[in-house]
Scaffold this active site. Structure first.
Site, PDB file in Angstrom:
ATOM      1  N   GLU A  30       1.009  -1.481   0.016  1.00  0.00           N
ATOM      2  CA  GLU A  30       0.335  -0.144  -0.208  1.00  0.00           C
ATOM      3  C   GLU A  30       0.783   1.510   0.117  1.00  0.00           C
ATOM      4  OE1 GLU A  30      -1.125   0.466   4.837  1.00  0.00           O
ATOM      5  OE2 GLU A  30      -2.299  -0.211   3.510  1.00  0.00           O
ATOM      6  N   ARG A  33       3.225   0.141  -3.776  1.00  0.00           N
ATOM      7  CA  ARG A  33       3.650  -1.333  -5.258  1.00  0.00           C
ATOM      8  C   ARG A  33       2.910  -0.276  -6.310  1.00  0.00           C
ATOM      9  NH1 ARG A  33       1.604  -6.081  -4.824  1.00  0.00           N
ATOM     10  NH2 ARG A  33       0.887  -6.206  -3.216  1.00  0.00           N
ATOM     11  N   GLU A  95       7.358 -11.767   6.548  1.00  0.00           N
ATOM     12  CA  GLU A  95       8.345 -12.688   5.222  1.00  0.00           C
ATOM     13  C   GLU A  95       9.729 -12.028   6.001  1.00  0.00           C
ATOM     14  OE1 GLU A  95       6.640 -11.405   1.130  1.00  0.00           O
ATOM     15  OE2 GLU A  95       8.209  -9.544   1.373  1.00  0.00           O
TER      16      GLU A  95
END
Length: 998
Positions: A30, A33, A95
Site C-alpha cells: 500500500e 507498489r 516475510e
C-alpha cells in the site's frame, strides 16, 4: 559498498544452485507498489534479473506463507524496501524473518536493505513509525513472534544498505539505478549474453519455466518454433541463464545451421558439447564415432540441460530425438527452429512451443528504447512511431533494427519519408523491412555489409579488418556504423556475428544483381553456383568474391545420420573433420575459369584441384583460402604479389611451397595442419617485409622455424606453433620480435630448448605453453622458483595474509630499500581429482604501471578430492617493475574445481646469485595403486634464493645423503611422510622420484 553476506556455511560439492529468481522483492504494497516499487521492478527486469514480487497471485491461491517461503528459498538475493508502514504488516514481518533465516543459512545469499523515507535507526531500534506499529502488534501476537520480528529488523538494519535521502541527492530514478548497479555487482551474471533492452520476457517464458521445473523423471525435449527474428534464440538464452544451475552440466550450441555450412563445423560442435557436459576445457576426439560414444557415456550419467539452436534439417532433428534414449532422468533438451515442417512426424515425442509475436504495448516499448534513447522525445515522433510498430507486426528483430534506424533521424520530415517507404512494402516481407536499414547506409558501408554477409560471418574481427583495409575499405569505422544500426555485432571472442535473417537479406541483395546469371553478380557464396560458374567458365569482371568448398557438393554426405544397422547408435554430428590433405574430394577445374574475373578480391577454393597455367589468373586477390590444396608448392606463375592473407591449412605443401617469390603485401600466413611442412620459408625482409600473423598450428612434421624470423621484429604480432610436436627448439632470434603480442607453443611436447633473452619481449601479452614437458619459460633477468606441497595455511613468515581469492594492496611509500623480488603463497581447496588438468595461472597485476605478470606452471598429480594444496613461489624482478606506491592485485585463474582460500605476499630484497635448478617431481596418485602422476617444482634465472632456501621456507627438511643425491622430506599427514629421492643440484634438469613411506 561493502559486501553483505551471512556467516560461512559448509556445503557439499554435490549441492547445486536451485535458484529460480535472481531477486526477491520484499515491500509494503500500500506504500509503494504502484510507484517506487513498480519502477524498481521494471529496472531489475530490464537489466536481465528474473525478479519475484508478490502481485496478489499468492493470496488468491490461498497459501501465502508457503508460496513466499518457496520463492525466497529459490532466490539468489533479496531487496527489502523499508517504507513508513512496512512494520505495520504482519505479512511483511513474517516475510522478513524468512529472508533473514535464509541469509543466515546461506553465505552466498545477498540481502540488501533499502530505506525509503525511513531512518535506518528507526528500523534498527523500532522507533518512529515502527514504535506505533509494534505497540499494536503486542496486543495481538505472542511475545516470541514479536521478538523474532524485532531481531530480524535489527539484523537487517545493521547491514550495509542504501538510503534514499543520502544517495542520488534524493532523486528516485537515480536511486533505482544505483540499486540495480549494486545488485549487478553482487549477483553472479548470467552465463550467456542477452540484449540490454529485453521486453515482455516474463510472459514469453512462463510455459518454458514451468516445463523446466515440472519434476518429470523422464528426459524431455521441447521445441521452440517460429519465424526468423521472432526471438527464439533470445528466449532460449534467457531460460538457459535462469535454469542451467539446476543441472549437473549444461551446453548451449548456438547457430547450428550456420556452423554446419563449414566443413569441420559438425565435429567442432561435437567437441564443444563434450567439453561443456564433461566440464573439461580440452577434449580430444579421434573420430566422429569416438565422439558419439563419449557424448553418450557422459549424458547417460548426468542430469543435463542442452540447447540446440537453429536446427533446420530433418536428419539433425532425428539424431537429437535419438539422444532422448541416452538422457539421464530429469534431463532436458531445448531445440529452436524456424522450420515447422520438421516437427510433423514427431509431434508425439516433443513438446512444441510456438513463439509468438510481441503484443502491441511490448512492441512499442521495445521500439521506443532503440528509437528515442531519451526521457522526453518529440511527441509528434512518438505518434509516428506507433505506425512503425504496427507495420513491424511484433517481430523483435525488426523493431530493434528499425528503431536504431529511426534513432538517427530527429527531423520529422525524415520520419515521414521513411514511413511512406515502409507503407510501400508488404507487411509479410520482413526482409524488405530490414533492408530499410541497409538503404540508410552510404555506398561504402553497403559494400562492407555485403562482404560480411557473404564471407566474414564468424571470422575474427581483426582478421577481417586486416584483409578489407587492403581492399580500400575503411573497415573500422564501417564496422562501427553497422553495429550502431544493429546490422552486425562482435561477440566476446571477437567474432563478427550477424543475425541469419540479416545475412540472408544481404545475400538476397547480391542475388538480385543478376537473378538468372550468377556469373554477373559481385559475390558468389553458394558452393553449387560457384562450381557451376567455374565449370562453365561463365565468370565475369563483376565478381569480387567467390567461395567454393568441393566437399559441400557431395550429395551423399549426412550431418545427423541414424545408423540403422546398429540399433540405438546415432551418427551424431557425423561429418568427418578434415585433418589432413589425403582425401579424394577434389574435382579438377581449370585455372583459366578465373581469367575474366579481373576484380576478384576474396577467393575461397577449399579442396579444389586447379589444372592448367595461372598466367591469366586475377592479379589483385587479397585473401586466398585454399584448404586441402593438393599441390606441394605454389606454381611459379601464380600471382602472389597482392595477397594480404593466405590460409592453406590442411594442404600438402612442403618446405619450398612458395619458392623465392616476394610477398610484399602479406600480413597473415596460416599453414595449419600442413603435415608435409618440415621447415618454414625464409622470412627475409626482402620476401615478407610486413608479415603480422604466422599460424602453424598442428604442423606435426615441422622441425625448424627459420632463424630469419627475427627480421620480422617490427611487424610480427602473433605466432602460433600449437601442437607442432616435432619442433625441438625455437629460433634464437625469436627474442628479437619486439612487437610480438601473442606466442602460443601449447602441445609442443618435444620442445627442449628455449632461446635466451625472452624477457625482451615487452609487448607480449598472451603466452600459452600448456601440455609441454619443460618448465615455465622466463628470461635471464627474471627469476622464478616455486613448489606445490600439501598444506592448508600460508607460512607465518609472509608479512601479508588475507582470506579469499584475491589480494589488493599498495606497496608502502615508506619503503626505502630496493625491491629485488617477492614471494606469493596460494592456499587452495581442490573439489575434485584433477589428475589430467594443467590450467593454473597466478597473476600479479601492477595497476600503476599497467603491467601484468602471469605464471602458469603445469601441475599434474593434484591432491585427491576435498584436500588442501599450497603453492609457494619466489619471483625476481627488474628494479623498475615494482616500486613503492605501486597498486597491486594478485589472483588465481584455474579450473572451477579449485577454490583459493588464502593468499600470502612478502616483499624480498635479495642479492643476485647463482642460477637455480629446474626440478620435476614425480608423485604417485595413490600409494596403493601404483599409478604415477607428476608435480612440478620450477626455478630458472639468476637467483641467490635457491631451491634449498625455498624448501626450507615452506617447512621441507633438506637431509643430505651424499655429494650428488639428497632426500627432501615433506611433512606428511595422518602418519605419512613423503620423501623426494635423487635430487641432483649439479644438473640443470634433474628428475626426482617421489617415494611413499609410512
Amino acid at each position: 559498498m561493502a559486501s553483505v553476506g551471512g556467516q560461512e556455511a559448509s556445503s557439499s560439492t554435490s549441492q547445486r544452485d536451485t535458484s529460480a529468481y535472481h531477486v526477491f522483492l520484499s515491500f509494503r504494497g500500500e506504500d509503494i507498489r504502484k510507484t517506487f516499487l513498480d519502477h524498481l521492478y521494471h529496472a531489475l527486469v530490464g537489466a536481465g534479473f528474473h525478479t519475484f514480487r508478490d502481485d496478489d497471485k499468492l493470496e488468491r491461491a490461498g497459501n501465502i506463507k508457503a508460496g513466499l517461503e518457496k520463492a525466497i528459498q529459490q532466490s539468489r538475493s533479496s531487496i527489502v524496501v523499508f517504507s513508513e508502514n512496512y512494520a505495520s504488516s504482519k505479512w511483511c514481518l513474517d516475510e522478513l524473518v524468512m529472508i533473514v533465516e535464509r541469509h543466515r543459512r546461506t553465505s552466498k545469499f545477498v540481502l540488501l536493505p533499502v530505506f525509503y523515507h525511513v531512518e535506518p535507526s528507526h528500523v534498527r531500534n523500532q522507533t518512529g513509525s515502527l514504535a506505533a506499529a509494534f505497540a499494536g502488534h503486542e496486543e495481538w501476537f505472542p511475545k516470541e513472534r514479536i521478538r523474532g520480528w524485532r531481531e530480524a529488523l535489527r539484523e537487517v538494519a545493521n547491514l550495509a544498505g542504501m538510503e534514499l535521502k543520502n544517495q542520488a541527492d534524493g532523486h528516485e530514478a537515480k536511486f533505482i539505478q544505483e540499486i540495480v548497479k549494486e545488485i549487478e555487482n553482487r549477483v553472479i551474471l548470467p552465463v550467456l549474453d542477452l540484449p540490454s533492452n529485453l521486453v515482455g520476457m516474463d510472459s514469453r517464458v512462463e510455459d518454458i519455466d514451468s516445463w523446466l521445473q515440472n519434476g518429470s523423471s523422464d528426459g524431455e525435449i521441447m521445441v521452440l518454433c517460429g519465424m526468423g527474428g521472432i526471438g527464439k534464440t533470445t528466449i532460449a538464452r534467457y531460460v538457459f541463464n535462469l535454469h542451467h544451475s539446476r543441472f549437473e552440466s549444461s551446453s548451449f550450441l548456438a547457430s547450428i545451421r550456420e556452423t554446419f555450412e563449414k566443413s569441420d563445423g559438425p565435429i567442432n560442435l561435437q567437441r564443444q558439447l563434450l567439453a561443456d557436459i564433461s566440464k573439461r576445457k580440452k577434449t580430444e576426439i579421434s573420430s566422429v564415432d569416438d565422439g558419439i560414444n563419449k557424448i553418450k557415456h557422459v549424458m547417460s550419467h548426468k542430469k543435463v540441460l542442452l540447447v540446440f539452436d537453429d536446427i533446420d534439417q530433418k536428419k539433425q532433428l532425428d539424431a537429437i530425438l535419438g539422444m532422448k534414449d541416452w538422457l539421464y532422468p530429469h534431463s532436458k533438451i531445448i531445440i529452436t527452429t524456424r522450420n515447422v515442417r520438421l516437427l510433423m512426424a514427431h509431434a508425439s515425442k516433443l513438446k512444441i512451443h510456438n513463439v509468438g509475436e510481441l503484443n502491441y504495448n511490448d512492441s512499442h516499448e521495445l521500439f521506443s528504447r532503440y528509437a528515442f534513447r531519451q526521457d522526453h522525445p518529440n511527441e509528434f515522433l512518438v505518434q509516428l512511431s506507433k505506425v512503425v510498430v504496427r507495420q513491424c507486426e511484433g517481430l523483435p528483430l525488426a523493431l530493434q533494427v528499425l528503431g536504431s534506424t529511426f534513432c538517427e533521424r530527429a527531423d520529422e520530415n525524415e520520419w515521414l519519408s521513411l514511413l511512406a517507404k515502409l507503407e510501400d512494402i508488404p507487411d509479410n516481407e520482413i526482409s524488405r523491412k530490414l533492408k530499410i536499414s541497409y538503404d540508410s547506409l552510404d555506398d561504402h558501408d553497403r559494400n562492407l555489409f555485403l562482404d560480411v554477409a557473404c564471407f566474414f560471418v564468424g571470422e575474427d574481427k581483426d582478421y577481417m579488418v586486416t584483409i578489407l583495409d587492403e581492399c580500400e575499405v575503411h573497415t573500422t569505422i564501417g564496422v562501427k556504423n553497422l553495429m550502431d544500426r544493429c546490422l552486425l555485432r562482435v561477440d566476446k571472442d571477437n567474432k563478427v556475428m550477424m543475425h541469419q535473417m540479416l545475412r540472408d537479406m544481404g545475400r538476397e541483395i547480391v542475388r538480385q544483381e543478376s537473378p538468372e546469371d550468377p556469373g554477373n553478380r559481385s559475390r558468389l557464396w553458394d558452393h553449387k553456383e560457384s562450381f557451376s560458374v567455374l565449370k562453365d567458365n561463365s565468370g565475369t569482371g563483376n565478381i569480387e568474391g567467390l567461395a567454393l568448398d568441393m566437399r559441400m557438393l557431395k550429395e551423399d554426405r549426412t550431418v545427423f545420420r541414424v545408423n540403422s544397422a546398429r540399433p540405438g547408435r546415432f551418427g551424431f554430428f557425423s561429418w568427418p573433420l578434415v585433418n589432413n590433405a589425403n582425401n579424394s574430394d577434389e574435382m579438377d577445374l581449370k585455372a583459366d575459369a578465373f581469367s575474366r574475373m579481373c576484380r576478384l578480391r576474396l577467393l575461397h577454393i577449399n579442396y579444389v584441384h586447379l589444372t592448367g597455367g595461372f598466367k591469366g589468373f586475377p592479379k589483385n586477390i587479397k585473401w586466398l583460402r585454399w584448404h586441402g590444396c593438393p599441390l606441394e608448392s605454389i606454381p611459379s606463375d601464380f600471382p602472389l604479389q597482392s595477397l594480404v592473407a593466405i590460409d592453406m591449412s590442411y594442404s600438402k605443401l612442403g618446405p619450398g611451397w612458395c619458392g623465392t617469390k616476394l610477398l610484399g603485401c602479406l600480413k597473415i600466413l596460416d599453414l595449419s595442419h600442413c603435415h608435409g611442412l618440415t621447415r618454414t620459408p625464409d622470412f627475409s625482409i626482402s620476401r615478407v617485409p610486413i608479415l603480422e600473423r604466422l599460424i602453424l598450428k598442428g604442423c606435426k612434421s615441422l622441425i625448424e622455424v627459420h632463424e630469419s624470423i627475427g627480421n620480422l621484429e617490427n611487424s610480427l604480432v602473433y605466432l602460433n606453433l600449437e601442437d607442432c610436436t616435432s619442433l625441438s627448439k625455437l629460433p634464437r632470434n625469436t627474442a628479437m620480435l619486439k612487437v610480438l603480442k601473442a606466442l602460443i607453443i601449447s602441445g609442443c611436447w618435444n620442445l627442449v630448448e628455449f632461446p635466451m633473452g625472452m624477457e625482451k619481449l615487452e609487448a607480449l601479452r598472451v603466452f600459452h605453453a600448456d601440455r609441454i614437458v619443460m618448465g615455465p619459460v622466463v628470461g635471464e633477468a627474471y627469476g622464478l622458483l616455486s613448489i606445490f606441497y600439501p598444506g592448508s595455511q600460508v607460512p607465518a613468515w609472509f608479512t601479508t595474509r588475507v582470506k579469499g581469492a584475491s589480494l589488493s594492496f599498495t606497496v608502502p611509500s615508506s619503503l626505502r630499500t630496493s625491491i629485488g623480488g617477492f614471494s606469493i603463497c596460494l592456499v587452495c581447496f581442490v573439489y575434485s581429482n584433477m589428475m589430467d588438468r594443467d590450467e593454473f595461472y597466478a597473476i600479479l597485476s601492477n595497476e600503476t604501471k599497467d603491467l601484468k605478470l602471469i605464471y602458469g606452471p603445469s601441475c599434474i598429480g593434484w591432491p585427491e578430492a576435498n584436500e588442501d594444496m599450497s603453492w609457494v613461489s619466489y619471483w625476481m624482478l627488474e628494479n623498475d617493475k615494482l616500486e613503492a606506491g605501486d597498486e597491486l592485485t594478485i589472483f588465481l585463474l584455474s579450473e572451477k574445481e579449485v577454490e583459493v582460500r588464502e593468499i600470502g605476499f612478502h616483499l624480498m630484497d635479495l642479492d643476485v646469485g647463482e642460477e637455480a635448478d629446474i626440478v620435476e617431481v614425480n608423485q604417485p596418485a595413490r600409494p596403493s595403486d601404483g599409478q604415477s602422476g607428476s608435480t612440478r617444482l620450477f626455478g630458472y634465472g639468476m637467483l641467490g634464493y635457491t631451491l634449498k632456501d625455498l624448501l626450507k621456507d615452506v617447512g621441507v627438511t633438506w637431509d643430505p645423503v651424499g655429494e650428488k643425491e639428497h632426500d627432501i622430506i615433506l611433512p606428511g599427514r595422518m602418519g605419512t611422510t613423503y620423501i623426494l629421492n635423487g635430487l641432483s643440484r649439479c644438473s640443470p634438469i634433474a628428475d626426482v622420484v617421489l617415494a611413499h613411506k609410512t
